[in-house]
Design a protein around this motif. Structure first.
Motif, PDB file in Angstrom:
ATOM      1  N   THR A 233       0.826  -1.201   0.000  1.00  0.00           N
ATOM      2  CA  THR A 233       0.000   0.000   0.000  1.00  0.00           C
ATOM      3  C   THR A 233       0.864   1.256   0.000  1.00  0.00           C
ATOM      4  OG1 THR A 233      -1.846  -1.118   1.080  1.00  0.00           O
ATOM      5  CG2 THR A 233      -1.745   1.274   1.308  1.00  0.00           C
ATOM      6  N   GLU A 234       1.963   1.219   0.722  1.00  0.00           N
ATOM      7  CA  GLU A 234       2.862   2.376   0.770  1.00  0.00           C
ATOM      8  C   GLU A 234       3.359   2.746  -0.623  1.00  0.00           C
ATOM      9  OE1 GLU A 234       7.035   3.762   2.970  1.00  0.00           O
ATOM     10  OE2 GLU A 234       6.408   1.667   3.009  1.00  0.00           O
ATOM     11  N   VAL A 235       3.819   1.749  -1.388  1.00  0.00           N
ATOM     12  CA  VAL A 235       4.310   1.993  -2.733  1.00  0.00           C
ATOM     13  C   VAL A 235       3.163   2.425  -3.647  1.00  0.00           C
ATOM     14  CG1 VAL A 235       5.357   0.922  -4.762  1.00  0.00           C
ATOM     15  CG2 VAL A 235       6.275   0.454  -2.491  1.00  0.00           C
ATOM     16  N   GLY A 236       2.003   1.791  -3.486  1.00  0.00           N
ATOM     17  CA  GLY A 236       0.853   2.138  -4.313  1.00  0.00           C
ATOM     18  C   GLY A 236       0.413   3.572  -4.136  1.00  0.00           C
ATOM     19  N   LEU A 237       0.373   4.046  -2.903  1.00  0.00           N
ATOM     20  CA  LEU A 237      -0.001   5.435  -2.649  1.00  0.00           C
ATOM     21  C   LEU A 237       1.015   6.395  -3.261  1.00  0.00           C
ATOM     22  CD1 LEU A 237      -1.188   5.155   1.062  1.00  0.00           C
ATOM     23  CD2 LEU A 237      -2.628   5.624  -0.924  1.00  0.00           C
ATOM     24  N   HIS A 238       2.283   6.024  -3.181  1.00  0.00           N
ATOM     25  CA  HIS A 238       3.334   6.860  -3.760  1.00  0.00           C
ATOM     26  C   HIS A 238       3.147   6.972  -5.277  1.00  0.00           C
ATOM     27  CE1 HIS A 238       7.265   8.653  -4.364  1.00  0.00           C
ATOM     28  NE2 HIS A 238       7.606   7.650  -5.170  1.00  0.00           N
ATOM     29  N   ILE A 239       2.914   5.848  -5.933  1.00  0.00           N
ATOM     30  CA  ILE A 239       2.729   5.847  -7.387  1.00  0.00           C
ATOM     31  C   ILE A 239       1.469   6.609  -7.779  1.00  0.00           C
ATOM     32  CG2 ILE A 239       2.139   4.332  -9.328  1.00  0.00           C
ATOM     33  CD1 ILE A 239       4.145   2.327  -8.183  1.00  0.00           C
ATOM     34  N   ALA A 240       0.380   6.395  -7.031  1.00  0.00           N
ATOM     35  CA  ALA A 240      -0.870   7.096  -7.335  1.00  0.00           C
ATOM     36  C   ALA A 240      -0.682   8.605  -7.264  1.00  0.00           C
ATOM     37  CB  ALA A 240      -1.967   6.647  -6.372  1.00  0.00           C
ATOM     38  N   GLY A 241       0.108   9.065  -6.306  1.00  0.00           N
ATOM     39  CA  GLY A 241       0.358  10.492  -6.182  1.00  0.00           C
ATOM     40  C   GLY A 241       1.105  11.051  -7.379  1.00  0.00           C
ATOM     41  N   ILE A 242       2.077  10.305  -7.877  1.00  0.00           N
ATOM     42  CA  ILE A 242       2.835  10.753  -9.051  1.00  0.00           C
ATOM     43  C   ILE A 242       1.944  10.764 -10.288  1.00  0.00           C
ATOM     44  CG2 ILE A 242       4.753  10.192 -10.589  1.00  0.00           C
ATOM     45  CD1 ILE A 242       6.192   8.975  -8.173  1.00  0.00           C
ATOM     46  N   MET A 243       1.186   9.690 -10.483  1.00  0.00           N
ATOM     47  CA  MET A 243       0.340   9.590 -11.671  1.00  0.00           C
ATOM     48  C   MET A 243      -0.781  10.626 -11.667  1.00  0.00           C
ATOM     49  SD  MET A 243       1.731   7.149 -13.441  1.00  0.00           S
ATOM     50  CE  MET A 243       0.548   6.448 -14.585  1.00  0.00           C
ATOM     51  N   ALA A 244      -1.268  10.965 -10.483  1.00  0.00           N
ATOM     52  CA  ALA A 244      -2.357  11.933 -10.384  1.00  0.00           C
ATOM     53  C   ALA A 244      -1.944  13.310 -10.899  1.00  0.00           C
ATOM     54  CB  ALA A 244      -2.841  12.046  -8.945  1.00  0.00           C
ATOM     55  N   LYS A 245      -0.668  13.635 -10.794  1.00  0.00           N
ATOM     56  CA  LYS A 245      -0.200  14.955 -11.208  1.00  0.00           C
ATOM     57  C   LYS A 245      -0.305  15.148 -12.711  1.00  0.00           C
ATOM     58  CE  LYS A 245       2.918  15.557  -7.273  1.00  0.00           C
ATOM     59  NZ  LYS A 245       4.327  15.673  -6.808  1.00  0.00           N
ATOM     60  N   ARG A 246      -0.388  14.022 -13.459  1.00  0.00           N
ATOM     61  CA  ARG A 246      -0.599  14.161 -14.904  1.00  0.00           C
ATOM     62  C   ARG A 246      -1.838  13.392 -15.375  1.00  0.00           C
ATOM     63  NH1 ARG A 246       2.251   9.787 -17.409  1.00  0.00           N
ATOM     64  NH2 ARG A 246       3.656   8.694 -15.984  1.00  0.00           N
ATOM     65  N   LEU A 247      -2.716  13.086 -14.432  1.00  0.00           N
ATOM     66  CA  LEU A 247      -4.009  12.452 -14.715  1.00  0.00           C
ATOM     67  C   LEU A 247      -3.846  11.188 -15.557  1.00  0.00           C
ATOM     68  CD1 LEU A 247      -6.263  15.568 -15.423  1.00  0.00           C
ATOM     69  CD2 LEU A 247      -5.965  14.310 -13.281  1.00  0.00           C
ATOM     70  N   ALA A 248      -2.804  10.421 -15.265  1.00  0.00           N
ATOM     71  CA  ALA A 248      -2.561   9.171 -15.972  1.00  0.00           C
ATOM     72  C   ALA A 248      -3.121   8.008 -15.165  1.00  0.00           C
ATOM     73  CB  ALA A 248      -1.065   8.979 -16.208  1.00  0.00           C
ATOM     74  N   PRO A 249      -3.683   6.991 -15.820  1.00  0.00           N
ATOM     75  CA  PRO A 249      -4.336   5.900 -15.092  1.00  0.00           C
ATOM     76  C   PRO A 249      -3.343   4.951 -14.433  1.00  0.00           C
ATOM     77  CG  PRO A 249      -4.381   5.468 -17.438  1.00  0.00           C
ATOM     78  CD  PRO A 249      -3.820   6.853 -17.282  1.00  0.00           C
ATOM     79  N   CYS A 250      -3.747   4.405 -13.301  1.00  0.00           N
ATOM     80  CA  CYS A 250      -2.964   3.350 -12.657  1.00  0.00           C
ATOM     81  C   CYS A 250      -3.922   2.360 -12.005  1.00  0.00           C
ATOM     82  CB  CYS A 250      -1.976   3.909 -11.634  1.00  0.00           C
ATOM     83  SG  CYS A 250      -2.678   4.940 -10.345  1.00  0.00           S
ATOM     84  N   ALA A 251      -3.587   1.090 -12.120  1.00  0.00           N
ATOM     85  CA  ALA A 251      -4.340   0.018 -11.470  1.00  0.00           C
ATOM     86  C   ALA A 251      -3.462  -0.545 -10.363  1.00  0.00           C
ATOM     87  CB  ALA A 251      -4.716  -1.064 -12.472  1.00  0.00           C
ATOM     88  N   LEU A 252      -3.972  -0.530  -9.133  1.00  0.00           N
ATOM     89  CA  LEU A 252      -3.161  -0.860  -7.970  1.00  0.00           C
ATOM     90  C   LEU A 252      -3.811  -1.996  -7.178  1.00  0.00           C
ATOM     91  CD1 LEU A 252      -2.582   2.828  -6.802  1.00  0.00           C
ATOM     92  CD2 LEU A 252      -1.070   1.455  -8.247  1.00  0.00           C
ATOM     93  N   GLU A 253      -3.116  -3.115  -7.080  1.00  0.00           N
ATOM     94  CA  GLU A 253      -3.567  -4.220  -6.223  1.00  0.00           C
ATOM     95  C   GLU A 253      -2.596  -4.254  -5.060  1.00  0.00           C
ATOM     96  OE1 GLU A 253      -3.586  -7.293  -4.236  1.00  0.00           O
ATOM     97  OE2 GLU A 253      -2.987  -8.471  -5.982  1.00  0.00           O
ATOM     98  N   LEU A 254      -3.085  -3.857  -3.875  1.00  0.00           N
ATOM     99  CA  LEU A 254      -2.201  -3.548  -2.759  1.00  0.00           C
ATOM    100  C   LEU A 254      -2.399  -4.522  -1.597  1.00  0.00           C
ATOM    101  CD1 LEU A 254      -2.642   0.328  -3.021  1.00  0.00           C
ATOM    102  CD2 LEU A 254      -0.959  -1.130  -4.162  1.00  0.00           C
ATOM    103  N   GLY A 255      -2.162  -4.057  -0.378  1.00  0.00           N
ATOM    104  CA  GLY A 255      -2.155  -4.936   0.779  1.00  0.00           C
ATOM    105  C   GLY A 255      -3.545  -5.400   1.188  1.00  0.00           C
ATOM    106  N   GLY A 256      -3.561  -6.322   2.133  1.00  0.00           N
ATOM    107  CA  GLY A 256      -4.819  -6.834   2.661  1.00  0.00           C
ATOM    108  C   GLY A 256      -4.629  -7.429   4.039  1.00  0.00           C
ATOM    109  N   ASN A 257      -5.709  -7.469   4.792  1.00  0.00           N
ATOM    110  CA  ASN A 257      -5.713  -8.164   6.082  1.00  0.00           C
ATOM    111  C   ASN A 257      -7.044  -8.902   6.174  1.00  0.00           C
ATOM    112  OD1 ASN A 257      -4.544  -8.972   8.444  1.00  0.00           O
ATOM    113  ND2 ASN A 257      -4.948  -7.106   9.583  1.00  0.00           N
ATOM    114  N   ASP A 258      -7.172  -9.889   5.305  1.00  0.00           N
ATOM    115  CA  ASP A 258      -8.466 -10.473   4.978  1.00  0.00           C
ATOM    116  C   ASP A 258      -9.093 -11.256   6.133  1.00  0.00           C
ATOM    117  OD1 ASP A 258      -7.740  -9.409   2.602  1.00  0.00           O
ATOM    118  OD2 ASP A 258      -7.732 -11.269   1.469  1.00  0.00           O
ATOM    119  N   PRO A 259     -10.371 -11.000   6.409  1.00  0.00           N
ATOM    120  CA  PRO A 259     -11.064 -11.697   7.496  1.00  0.00           C
ATOM    121  C   PRO A 259     -11.556 -13.079   7.076  1.00  0.00           C
ATOM    122  CG  PRO A 259     -12.544 -10.111   6.483  1.00  0.00           C
ATOM    123  CD  PRO A 259     -11.207  -9.937   5.799  1.00  0.00           C
TER     124      PRO A 259
END
Length: 499
Positions: A233-259
């Motif tokens: 999730t840490e890396v995903g948030l970092h990438i999303a922030g960079i991509m958002a600055k140029r409105l480029a799409p990103c698909a992120l499958e990140l962490g989980g703590n599944d019940p």
């Protein structure tokens, strides 16, 4: 092993390398280049030429190339699975599982691309800017999004390579693959085979090195049109922030703590065996593995006893003989290897195992009780069961443990179970065990996650599903129904064409 840039196998511009280490033996298997900024620029520039070339290849020719790739895969099966086992500390079961899914992914996404055929809008159904659309031909067409950066994780590099690269190539995109630094070799061999099968070397490339450096260079560059990542999730948030600055799409499958919720009317012993098998599978390094075992107090003792019996029978792979494992299992179908039939593997590295060891200690320091395991040997963690876990503890909420650890959390009412399940910042997958289907459906609708399985584990995933999570577990979907992640939609209007 060399990078693959612009049709050439190449080292880094400054000659620096990174060792690839067998986590079981600590032996250096090979090295990979540590890419420079200039290496990354070469790959990006080449990808634009590759995009024009590959997007012009008809789907019927792509199909021939992919089928040639599958034949080459079979010829190199033992080498690739053996390499994966050595560089990952992986079991042969895990290798076969990943291997067997790849042809289905490439074929399925190509079939989806064949149906991505656009549409015509019905003439005259709404006013245009001049009040008339009756004579206009309005077409919706789909185009490749461009150059796709595929960032592949260590825990299932072959399978997740398939989920990322197959749709991108099927849709006509160019792809730059950033493989996991810890275990890139088997994946890179697959890409060599795709080159050999006919995918142009500028349309599919591999850049290696530390993610914190080359990842940022690639993500921030406007020549990358989309990013698909499986990772933290840490890396995903970092990438999303960079991509958002140029409105480029990103698909992120990140962490989980599944019940993994067990109601008192469930088949408790069957649920416990299922829980232990799928949590300990691949040493717990599965994003959608169950991680929080939320059990009704009236059956918690029975559940715990069965889990302890199950994990006590797990054999550790401290001395795993890769060649012997391959001799015994390489010819079998994955479905013939049930959980627990093969050796339990190590974690990806000793560093990862130390982190899990520290997370176990933190949980015990918060008042939980160690019921089994908990010890580390190099990159291995023993199957670990933790009792007396309070719902306020970190492990019951936002601390994802990527290792073979089972915290058991009690509850009294179904409403409390949902409350505990939803108390996490994650929402990837989950499950409910109950004989009452209506009750199972009610809980499934109220659990905040991208998928919920009733009477099965949240590891249930097939290629048709729109797979992805809620909350900090990511954004975007993977699956045959989600080819839209790697195409652009365009409207073309022929004004007055129908006169």
């Amino acid at each position: 092993m060399k990078m693959m840039i612009d049709g050439q196998k190449t080292g880094s511009g400054d000659g620096k390398t990174i060792p690839v280490i067998n986590p079981i033996t600590n032996e250096v298997i090979d090295t990979i280049p540590m890419a420079t900024k200039e290496d990354v620029d070469r790959a990006l520039e080449a990808s634009k030429r590759g995009l024009k070339k590959w997007s012009a290849v008809p789907l019927k020719e792509k199909e021939v190339i992919f089928e040639r790739f599958f034949r080459l895969m079979e010829e190199n099966k033992r080498e690739i699975i053996g390499t994966l086992m050595r560089e990952s500390g992986s079991s042969v079961r895990n290798g076969l599982f990943q291997w067997q899914g790849i042809p289905g992914l490439f074929r399925g996404y190509l079939e989806t691309a064949k149906r991505c055929d656009g549409k015509l809008l019905v003439p005259g159904t709404e006013a245009g800017h001049d009040g008339k659309t009756e004579q206009d031909l309005q077409m919706v067409v789909y185009e490749p999004v461009g150059t796709v950066l595929a960032i592949v994780p260590f825990n299932a590099p072959l399978m997740l390579f398939g989920y990322k690269v197959a749709p991108a190539l099927a849709a006509g995109n160019a792809v730059i693959v950033k493989p996991p630094t810890s275990n890139p070799l088997a994946l890179m061999k697959l890409i060599e085979l795709l080159w050999e099968a006919g995918v142009p070397g500028d349309a599919l490339q591999v850049v290696t090195g530390a993610g914190g450096d080359i990842g940022d260079w690639l993500v921030a560059d406007p020549r990358v049109d989309a990013v698909t990542l499986t990772g933290s999730t840490e890396v995903g948030l970092h990438i999303a922030g960079i991509m958002a600055k140029r409105l480029a799409p990103c698909a992120l499958e990140l962490g989980g703590n599944d019940p993994f919720i067990v109601l008192e009317d469930a088949d408790v012993e069957a649920a416990a065996r299922e829980a232990a098998a799928w949590r300990m599978n691949s040493a717990g390094q599965v994003c959608i593995a169950p991680k929080r075992f939320i059990v009704q107090n009236s059956v918690k003792e029975q559940f715990t006893k069965t889990v302890l019996d199950a994990v006590s029978k797990i054999e550790m792979g401290y001395d795993m003989d890769v060649e012997a494992e391959l001799d015994q299992y390489i010819g079998l179908d994955f479905s013939q290897l049930k959980p627990g039939k093969t050796l339990m593997n190590s974690l990806i590295s000793e560093k990862a195992a130390i982190q899990v060891e520290q997370q176990i200690k933190k949980t015990l320091d918060q008042g939980a009780k160690l019921l089994a395991g908990g010890r580390r040997k190099g990159a291995f963690i023993e199957p670990t069961v933790i009792g007396e876990v309070d719902k306020s503890m970190d492990i019951a909420r936002d601390m994802e443990i990527f290792g073979p650890v089972m915290p058991i959390i009690g509850f009294d009412t179904p409403e409390e179970a949902v409350e505990i399940a939803n108390s996490s910042c994650f929402g990837l997958s989950g499950c409910v065990m109950t004989r009452d289907w209506k009750k199972g459906m009610h809980l499934a609708r109220n659990i905040e996650s991208g998928g919920v399985v009733v009477n099965g584990t949240g590891t249930y995933r097939n290629m048709m599903q729109p797979f992805g999570g809620y909350k900090l577990s990511g954004t975007g979907k993977e699956g045959f129904t989600t080819l839209g992640e790697v195409v652009k939609e365009k409207v073309i209007v022929l004004k007055g064409f129908l006169q």
